[in-house]
Design a protein around this motif. Structure first.
Motif: not given
Length: 367
Positions: A42, A62-63, A65-66, A151-153, A160, A162-164
């Motif tokens: 992450d 995943l959300d 809205s990602a 991955t961030e909503p 973003a 946040e990432y994966r």
């Protein structure tokens, strides 16, 4: 933030049985099956890369809205793991894939994954899924797909926070169903893959999504693949599908190899770069320059262009035999794989399989 990042391992409680895995490895196809595990790391803004782990292969959450789902902020790579006769498991130039992933990430405003973490992620997957690497001596390998996605909503258009990063493995045979047999291509005048200043030099899913309609057009004309032309004049050859192209002028020791120059809208292929070196090693003259459709057709008809082939990680080297376009069609030489094409393929695959000397230090051990 990533120094000394350790991996936790959560082994799959229900891995494939030896029998099931053996059946898959006997006829893997391409991209149809996956190994028992995957690697996940992450990223959070301010914290960097964290939570490195090996997990059972399976669905991800995943959300809705990602950011990746709405604005396609993602990049990926592709490379192979080979089993050698001595039992070692190796990969071909993984540091080059790590570098290209960082370059792609910069273009898509994604945080860069350090090379040492990239390489270690491959080793971690091989450590638990080494039995999925096909036996030595054949054309089969374990295809590795590292990728990063946002991955961030959120529905705002911005990078973003946040990432994966994931790595999955898939046992692989021939990329094209007919194996090493030559392919036919359709020259796309209506659609372009990328334009200068765009994302063409990044390994980015959007480029491939944009190619699907043109690939369907090629299939409708009875061709295996589409060949892209430049976005400005629609006359200069760029690449084939997701592969780079080479043109062989002449034959024997005096042959010249020409490949389209990197324009910013072509993917800088690692196989392409390697073949330029191997051709030079073999004493051939190599050129990186523009080549247009008119030159291709006229010099093929005159016998000056004697071979054409495409290259990439998945298919390695694929001969091109026949070309169709809106104003006609033509064949390269006798339509069969050329001598230089096959010699370069033998050398490259020999290095990858451990049967040819690795004079450039390209092979990296993963186990």
């Amino acid at each position: 933030m990533t120094e000394g990042l350790g991996f936790t391992v959560d082994r799959n409680a229900t891995p494939a049985t030896d029998g099931v895995r053996g059946e898959i490895l006997a006829n893997p196809g391409f991209g149809r099956f996956h190994t028992d595990h995957m690697v996940s790391i992450d990223y959070t803004d301010g914290r960097g890369w964290h939570d490195a782990r090996v997990l059972p292969y399976g669905p991800i959450e995943l959300d809705p809205s990602a950011i990746v789902l709405h604005y396609a902020q993602e990049v990926f790579e592709g490379l192979k793991a080979y089993r050698w006769a001595d039992g070692s498991i190796v990969s071909f130039r993984p540091e080059a894939n790590a570098a290209r992933l960082r370059t792609s990430s910069r273009r898509l405003a994604i945080p860069e994954l350090p090379e040492e973490l990239f390489i270690e992620s491959l080793r971690q997957l091989i450590a638990v899924d080494d039995s999925w690497v096909p036996p030595a001596g054949g054309e089969e390998s374990l295809y590795l797909r590292p990728f990063i996605f946002a991955t961030e909503p959120g529905l705002g258009v911005r990078p973003a926070n946040e990432y994966r990063y994931l790595v999955i493995g898939s046992p692989a045979g021939a990329y094209f169903p007919r194996g090493i047999k030559p392919v036919s291509v359709w020259l796309s005048h209506e659609y372009v893959r990328a334009s200068p200043g765009g994302t063409g030099a990044a390994k980015f899913g959007g480029n491939y999504a944009a190619s699907l309609l043109a690939q369907a057009e090629a299939a409708a004309h009875g061709c295996d693949q589409v060949v892209w032309l430049d976005a400005i004049e629609r006359r200069y050859v760029e690449e084939m599908g997701g592969m780079n192209l080479f043109f062989v002028f002449g034959s024997g020791g005096t042959a010249r190899l020409v490949t389209p120059e990197l324009s910013g809208s072509l993917l800088p292929g690692i196989t392409r770069d390697s073949l330029l070196q191997l051709a030079t090693d073999a004493g051939f003259t190599v050129e990186e320059r523009k080549i247009d459709v008119d030159e291709w057709q006229k010099k093929a008809a005159a016998g000056e262009i004697t071979e054409v082939f495409a290259c990439g990680t998945a298919a390695v080297i694929t001969p091109v035999s026949h070309v169709k376009h809106t104003e006609g069609e033509f064949t390269i030489a006798d339509g069969e794989p050329g001598e230089i094409t096959m010699a370069l393929r033998d050398t490259l695959t020999g290095i990858q399989r451990g049967t040819f000397a690795d004079t450039h230090g390209w092979m990296a051990r993963l186990n």
